[in-house]
Design an enzyme around this catalytic site. Structure first.
Site, PDB file in Angstrom:
ATOM      1  N   LYS A 116      -3.079  74.482 132.610  1.00 47.49           N
ATOM      2  CA  LYS A 116      -2.416  74.614 130.928  1.00 47.49           C
ATOM      3  C   LYS A 116      -1.771  73.090 130.756  1.00 47.49           C
ATOM      4  O   LYS A 116      -0.165  73.094 130.200  1.00 47.49           O
ATOM      5  CB  LYS A 116      -1.528  75.732 131.547  1.00 47.49           C
ATOM      6  N   LYS A 135       2.327  89.611 127.231  1.00 45.07           N
ATOM      7  CA  LYS A 135       1.912  88.301 127.097  1.00 45.07           C
ATOM      8  C   LYS A 135       2.021  87.240 127.720  1.00 45.07           C
ATOM      9  O   LYS A 135       3.565  87.401 126.934  1.00 45.07           O
ATOM     10  CB  LYS A 135       0.319  88.631 126.392  1.00 45.07           C
ATOM     11  N   ASP A 136       1.849  86.808 128.297  1.00 41.06           N
ATOM     12  CA  ASP A 136       2.235  84.989 128.463  1.00 41.06           C
ATOM     13  C   ASP A 136       2.551  83.981 127.277  1.00 41.06           C
ATOM     14  O   ASP A 136       2.331  84.752 126.358  1.00 41.06           O
ATOM     15  CB  ASP A 136       1.574  84.324 129.356  1.00 41.06           C
ATOM     16  N   LYS A 137       3.717  83.641 128.101  1.00 44.33           N
ATOM     17  CA  LYS A 137       4.851  82.896 126.569  1.00 44.33           C
ATOM     18  C   LYS A 137       3.498  82.033 126.186  1.00 44.33           C
ATOM     19  O   LYS A 137       2.947  81.670 125.122  1.00 44.33           O
ATOM     20  CB  LYS A 137       5.822  82.017 126.568  1.00 44.33           C
ATOM     21  N   VAL A 185       0.216  89.583 132.048  1.00 38.57           N
ATOM     22  CA  VAL A 185      -0.121  88.902 131.701  1.00 38.57           C
ATOM     23  C   VAL A 185       0.812  87.967 132.143  1.00 38.57           C
ATOM     24  O   VAL A 185       1.754  86.964 131.267  1.00 38.57           O
ATOM     25  CB  VAL A 185      -0.795  88.270 130.881  1.00 38.57           C
TER      26      VAL A 185
END
Length: 645
Positions: free
Chosen positions: A115, A277-279, A4
């Site tokens: 974001k 998963k994304d940072k 992701v």
């Protein structure tokens, strides 16, 4: 591997999240108006700028001091001048460079900030049973076999340091002696338990020395002991794996596991998970770890920043990559400009039609040399080109030491000299240079093989994705959003062509297209020929995708061309303060934080959206469809240069 990722539009501010935020919002409003005036389509997105991260390979716990130096180097100089960064990113890719050119919805695009804060993007993993992972319980399963809480405090920091050095073979000592102060049998028992549970691989015994009691720690079974937590100390009635929910903020999954392994003093390979998963997000996912107690894991909640562990249980199996149904996303797009009608049209289209299942920009790298070009050179067996593409000087956003390394390489073609300019050896460039030092310039294949396998395969998968994106855009342009004869659909795991008489039995949501390989078939219409033409232009034979090196032989795969998200919900909210969170997280709920109080008529509007996606699907592309914008760092940076000054 299921991932992701959102980094290509998850762009970090050059200042802290909270400073002069209100002034920035007003400034952004003005810039948005200017960008809209200068943009014929009226479609833009505003983001905050994050410089691309260096690729990292897995951390080895035995090299902590070197890693710490490298991590500091990698983290330094992250927030450069935004204008110079924008100038560097002029050399980056845009969506059209990688075949992302079409939309399926008819609404007019609008702008928004994606974001701005990492807490505006939340990912919850969906397990193979369809259950969404949530952190909602910090309690530890009751187990008579667990050591007492005193186990974690009985050893001094100095004792722990000496024991860790012994455990990791960092000194020449064969044992460590710990004096028992206030000697009792109970105290000695607790010290024995503490050493064995906190430092897997060490055994203990009690000795008398000069009238004093000492606990002696020593290696049980040589260096193998570290990799295999002590089997005989684990109750047979308890499952061998402790499963838990990991809640993390602003860390990617591998970084999180490396941190956990360091604190637990174990190797990272005893952890397993279903997807990375994304940072730059808040993510919630299930992790399993071999023979580490829930009690030890829960203890980490007291000393770790940006992590929380909970929902502990013992099971007899690890987790496997890809064993998940997907991910549920909660996304906030701030400072949106769309009318209520535009937003309704966009979200209804996302729910009813979906979006084109493109591979997102992060699949292709962030520098002037796209990863698909290296992949193409590998498939062409052009190893000099592979070496040149990875090591040659390139314009764009890079760390200073990488620039010096490339300049040295271009000047001398000397791996040793170039490597001396590179303090961070774990990057791909450092690994390839080490390989060239070891195997010589005439054996580039072996030198390239030093790079971890997943990183090497990333390049050829990037080329497959590049071809797929381009072909899907051609397919949508040629035949629109309907199934046509010659398209491919899956029956079980087998792809078959749609025949003329069956076309009414299928919709665009059934249609798949192949990633090129030796074990796939192609559409029986114009797009099948387009595949061949594209590969011929790249000096590749679509009928011979086997490589003389087995790792680089492509079998191919099928991918749906349109994805319709599930559980789509949305809400437009007003707000005045850009710093205020617009929803509560799992951790907020556990800590009893109230819902944020929002004005009914604030200065700014935000679109709060939720949706679920299957694995290997890019949330970036769903958001792209809603906003009708280019998600590349190059495009976002150019849009935002003015307000970042």
């Amino acid at each position: 591997m299921e991932t992701v990722e959102m980094n290509s539009v998850s762009l970090k501010r050059p200042r802290s999240e909270d400073d002069v935020a209100n002034a920035d919002e007003i400034k952004r409003q003005k810039i948005l108006e200017k960008s809209k005036a200068g943009n014929d389509s009226g479609q833009s997105i505003e983001t905050v700028t994050e410089q691309p991260e260096d690729r990292k390979s897995e951390i080895i716990p035995n090299e902590e001091s070197e890693e710490q130096e490298e991590e500091e180097l990698e983290d330094s100089d992250e927030d450069g001048d935004p204008e110079s960064f924008a100038d560097m990113m002029k050399h980056g890719l845009t969506e059209s460079d990688v075949g992302i050119t079409k939309f399926v919805s008819s609404h007019k695009g609008f702008s928004g900030i994606l974001k701005e804060r990492y807490s505006d993007f939340v990912v919850h993993e969906i397990g193979k049973d369809g259950r969404v992972s949530h952190l909602d319980d910090f309690s530890v399963p009751v187990d008579d076999e667990d050591p007492s809480e005193e186990t974690f405090t009985v050893l001094s920091d100095e004792d722990k340091q000496r024991l860790e050095e012994l455990q990791l073979f960092k000194n020449k000592e064969t044992s460590v002696a710990i004096e028992v102060i206030e000697d009792t049998k109970e105290k000695r028992t607790i010290i024995h338990q503490a050493v064995k549970s906190l430092f897997p691989g060490l055994e203990t015994k009690t000795e008398d020395r000069d009238g004093k009691k000492y606990i002696i720690a020593y290696h049980a079974a040589g260096k193998k002991a570290l990799a295999n937590p002590r089997k005989h100390s684990w109750p047979k009635s308890r499952g061998s794996y402790c499963h838990f929910v990991l809640y993390k903020e602003n860390k990617d999954t591998m970084d999180a596991i490396n941190v956990l392994s360091k604190f637990l003093r174990v190797k990272p390979n005893i952890f397993s998970y279903m997807g990375t998963k994304d940072k730059r997000a808040i993510t919630v996912q299930e992790i399993a770890v071999l023979r580490i107690t829930a009690q030890r894991l829960a203890h980490l909640n007291k000393c770790l920043m940006n992590f929380k562990l909970g929902n502990f249980s013992y099971k007899n199996h690890p987790l496997k990559l890809g064993e998940l149904q997907g991910n549920h996303f909660t996304v906030v797009l701030r400072n949106i400009t769309g009318t209520d009608e535009q937003i309704e049209q966009a979200m209804h289209s996302l729910r009813e039609i979906g979006f084109i299942n493109y591979y997102g920009m992060q699949r292709f790298g962030t520098t002037a040399v796209p990863t698909y070009q290296i992949g193409r050179a590998i498939l062409q067996n052009n190893w000099n080109e592979v070496m040149d593409l990875i090591l040659k000087p390139r314009p764009g956003a890079e760390k200073g030491y990488l620039v010096k390394c490339r300049e040295e390489w271009a000047k001398t073609k000397d791996p040793a000299a170039a490597l001396k300019k590179l303090p961070v050896k774990r990057c791909v460039e450092g690994q390839l240079l080490r390989g060239l030092l070891k195997y010589g310039m005439k054996n580039i294949i072996s030198a390239f093989g030093i790079i971890p396998r997943n990183n090497r395969l990333m390049y050829i998968h990037s080329y497959q994705s590049y071809v797929w994106n381009n072909m899907v855009s051609k397919r949508i342009e040629e035949y629109g959003l309907r199934a046509v004869p010659g398209d491919l659909v899956l029956k079980g795991a087998t792809a078959v062509h749609i025949e003329e008489g069956d076309v009414d039995n299928y919709t665009i949501h059934d249609v798949v297209m192949p990633l090129p390989g030796f074990d796939v078939i192609y559409p029986k219409h114009k797009i099948g020929e387009a595949y061949k033409e594209m590969l011929v232009a790249d000096n590749l034979d679509i009928n011979n995708m086997r490589h003389k090196i087995r790792d680089y032989s492509l079998s191919g795969a099928y991918r749906k061309i349109i994805i319709r998200p599930q559980n789509v919900n949305w809400e437009v909210v007003a707000y005045d303060d850009p710093k205020i969170p617009l929803f509560t997280t799992d951790l907020d709920k556990l800590e009893g934080k109230p819902l944020p109080v929002l004005p009914t008529d604030g200065k700014f509007r935000a679109l709060k959206m939720e949706f679920s996606l299957p694995p290997s699907t890019y949330a970036t592309m769903a958001i792209r469809e809603v906003l009708k914008m280019d998600t590349s760092i190059k495009n976002q940076t150019q849009l935002n240069t003015t307000w970042l000054r």
